[in-house]
Write a protein that holds these residues in place. Sequence first.
Motif, PDB file in Angstrom:
ATOM      1  N   PHE A 160      -2.080 -31.280 -48.638  1.00 36.76           N
ATOM      2  CA  PHE A 160      -2.838 -31.423 -47.399  1.00 36.76           C
ATOM      3  C   PHE A 160      -3.909 -30.345 -47.234  1.00 36.76           C
ATOM      4  O   PHE A 160      -4.709 -30.401 -46.311  1.00 36.76           O
ATOM      5  CB  PHE A 160      -1.896 -31.389 -46.198  1.00 36.76           C
ATOM      6  N   SER A 161      -3.927 -29.355 -48.131  1.00 33.31           N
ATOM      7  CA  SER A 161      -4.923 -28.288 -48.042  1.00 33.31           C
ATOM      8  C   SER A 161      -6.107 -28.525 -48.979  1.00 33.31           C
ATOM      9  O   SER A 161      -7.179 -27.973 -48.779  1.00 33.31           O
ATOM     10  CB  SER A 161      -4.289 -26.935 -48.375  1.00 33.31           C
ATOM     11  N   ASP A 162      -5.914 -29.362 -49.998  1.00 34.97           N
ATOM     12  CA  ASP A 162      -6.978 -29.645 -50.959  1.00 34.97           C
ATOM     13  C   ASP A 162      -7.433 -31.098 -50.808  1.00 34.97           C
ATOM     14  O   ASP A 162      -6.675 -32.020 -51.100  1.00 34.97           O
ATOM     15  CB  ASP A 162      -6.463 -29.406 -52.391  1.00 34.97           C
ATOM     16  N   PRO A 163      -8.682 -31.322 -50.349  1.00 34.41           N
ATOM     17  CA  PRO A 163      -9.143 -32.704 -50.157  1.00 34.41           C
ATOM     18  C   PRO A 163      -9.281 -33.472 -51.471  1.00 34.41           C
ATOM     19  O   PRO A 163      -9.345 -34.696 -51.472  1.00 34.41           O
ATOM     20  CB  PRO A 163     -10.509 -32.520 -49.479  1.00 34.41           C
ATOM     21  N   ASN A 164      -9.334 -32.758 -52.582  1.00 32.27           N
ATOM     22  CA  ASN A 164      -9.483 -33.402 -53.891  1.00 32.27           C
ATOM     23  C   ASN A 164      -8.177 -33.387 -54.679  1.00 32.27           C
ATOM     24  O   ASN A 164      -8.184 -33.320 -55.905  1.00 32.27           O
ATOM     25  CB  ASN A 164     -10.583 -32.697 -54.693  1.00 32.27           C
ATOM     26  N   TRP A 165      -7.063 -33.443 -53.959  1.00 34.43           N
ATOM     27  CA  TRP A 165      -5.780 -33.379 -54.643  1.00 34.43           C
ATOM     28  C   TRP A 165      -5.610 -34.529 -55.630  1.00 34.43           C
ATOM     29  O   TRP A 165      -6.114 -35.622 -55.431  1.00 34.43           O
ATOM     30  CB  TRP A 165      -4.627 -33.405 -53.625  1.00 34.43           C
ATOM     31  N   GLN A 166      -4.909 -34.199 -56.702  1.00 34.42           N
ATOM     32  CA  GLN A 166      -4.606 -35.198 -57.720  1.00 34.42           C
ATOM     33  C   GLN A 166      -3.140 -35.074 -58.099  1.00 34.42           C
ATOM     34  O   GLN A 166      -2.580 -33.979 -58.101  1.00 34.42           O
ATOM     35  CB  GLN A 166      -5.477 -35.007 -58.966  1.00 34.42           C
ATOM     36  N   ILE A 167      -2.546 -36.181 -58.414  1.00 32.46           N
ATOM     37  CA  ILE A 167      -1.139 -36.201 -58.825  1.00 32.46           C
ATOM     38  C   ILE A 167      -1.050 -36.867 -60.191  1.00 32.46           C
ATOM     39  O   ILE A 167      -1.480 -38.009 -60.363  1.00 32.46           O
ATOM     40  CB  ILE A 167      -0.265 -36.967 -57.809  1.00 32.46           C
ATOM     41  N   LYS A 168      -0.526 -36.130 -61.149  1.00 30.98           N
ATOM     42  CA  LYS A 168      -0.281 -36.684 -62.480  1.00 30.98           C
ATOM     43  C   LYS A 168       1.217 -36.892 -62.618  1.00 30.98           C
ATOM     44  O   LYS A 168       1.959 -35.950 -62.925  1.00 30.98           O
ATOM     45  CB  LYS A 168      -0.815 -35.744 -63.557  1.00 30.98           C
ATOM     46  N   ALA A 169       1.650 -38.104 -62.352  1.00 27.15           N
ATOM     47  CA  ALA A 169       3.077 -38.400 -62.371  1.00 27.15           C
ATOM     48  C   ALA A 169       3.273 -39.895 -62.533  1.00 27.15           C
ATOM     49  O   ALA A 169       2.324 -40.681 -62.450  1.00 27.15           O
ATOM     50  CB  ALA A 169       3.742 -37.914 -61.085  1.00 27.15           C
ATOM     51  N   ASP A 170       4.527 -40.274 -62.781  1.00 27.78           N
ATOM     52  CA  ASP A 170       4.878 -41.683 -62.888  1.00 27.78           C
ATOM     53  C   ASP A 170       5.577 -42.176 -61.620  1.00 27.78           C
ATOM     54  O   ASP A 170       5.548 -43.358 -61.308  1.00 27.78           O
ATOM     55  CB  ASP A 170       5.811 -41.901 -64.080  1.00 27.78           C
ATOM     56  N   LEU A 171       6.212 -41.252 -60.924  1.00 28.06           N
ATOM     57  CA  LEU A 171       6.963 -41.567 -59.706  1.00 28.06           C
ATOM     58  C   LEU A 171       6.781 -40.417 -58.732  1.00 28.06           C
ATOM     59  O   LEU A 171       6.771 -39.254 -59.132  1.00 28.06           O
ATOM     60  CB  LEU A 171       8.453 -41.756 -60.039  1.00 28.06           C
TER      61      LEU A 171
END
Length: 478
Positions: A160-171
């Motif tokens: 919630f602090s980074d507007p460009n957040w990314q998630i590298k995950a399968d679940l």
Amino acid sequence: MAMKQPILVGGLGLTAALGIFQTVHHSLVNMGDWTMLGVLAAGGIAWWLQGITQPFLPSMTSPLTREALEKAIATAEASITALKSETESLDSNAKSAINVICENLQEQISKLTAELDRPEVRIAVVGGKNCGKSTLIQLLQANWQEQPQKVIFTEISSLFSDPNWQIKADLVLFVTTGDITDPEFQVIQQLKNSGLRTLLLWNKQDLCLPEERASVLQQQQIRLQETLNLGDVMAISASPAPVKVRRHLEDGSWQEWLEEQTPEIAALTGRLNEILENEAQQLIYSGSLHSVNTIKSEAKMLLNKVRKERALPIIEQSQWIAAAAAFANPVPALDLLATGAITAQLVVDLGGIYKQQFSFEQAKTVAGTMAEFMFKLGLVELSTQTVTHILKSNAITFVAGGAVQGVSAAYLTRIAGLSLIEYFQEQEISAAENRGLNFEQLKNTLQSVFQQNQRKEFLQSFVRQGIGRLMPDAKVPV
């Protein structure tokens, strides 16, 4: 910069061309006589463009196959290749920087391709501050012994602090501590739209009274019923608070102490076992697809930025040509013909930048359709009224109708050009050329771009700039 224009054939008459050229010679001297003759060319209407260009998006409602994933990887590689091909027009520093980015993106693609058959499932644990992410990961690592698949956990702390957040995950395990906030709901929606399987975990349910827990959980399930599977919304207690226990003694006194409680994650581990046993390969594919789309989006964003820098000068040149034609030509019907020809050439030029090739006959159809949209949406009337109001309110001396028509033509030509940019940017880079335009989408884009360019400060500045070009001797207020 002179445009290479096929609209030079024919025209509305040499005398009119020379008259207009003399009128606007000072502001458009670098464009050349032939360009000004092109302003006056007339075009016919032919319906050449049909069909809709759509990007490749594997359906997330059906099983994702390796073939579909490989096709998505190919589109990402095409985006990277297209970006590299655009660097020839850049200076050495910009070219070098983009080449480094392309190499990094290609390296990520190669790594993803090599990991399509990896045995482990990657689980990201996300949520706000102090929601129990770290505790949950430690608990699962220490006590979840029956997982049917190797699992790697990652904690995402900057959601919630980074507007460009990314998630590298399968679940994704999305942890919350109570009612879902609007920012949390928006993130969950984004996760769903990106194709990442998500479980919502209401942690710290022990802080609620036992009779209230079922109600809170039900409220969350109702709110997310169109976003997540019902069974993927559950309550847990990763680190329940100690309970105060009081023991009464025979002599009437009592003793009190805090008794540690056992974590409640059985519902979660049971659900995870079920998902991993039945969907492990699909999770890996969907996680890989999410990463591929992220890479493609980054390449496309940079590509669009480079192309837009090339396109904007062409739009500016076209808008002032349109202004000159409308200002010098006293017959409204001829104004429309000249402006239509200019817009058609703009379609050709911008299409070339965005690898959407159009013949001039096709471009005239697009220009005519955009003009029709402008009339039906009321954009022509609105722009004319706005320009007239600004001119009168600033007490600018102007030729009745001429200045209004000239600045309005420039403004509408700019709106058309910006709308084409926005439309082309949304198209799939690897799409086959000449598949046509989605005119309904173009209409919506046109209306949106018009609304974005209705700021009072911008319009006043644009009118001043237009009058300065059309009437260099006029006193234009700053």
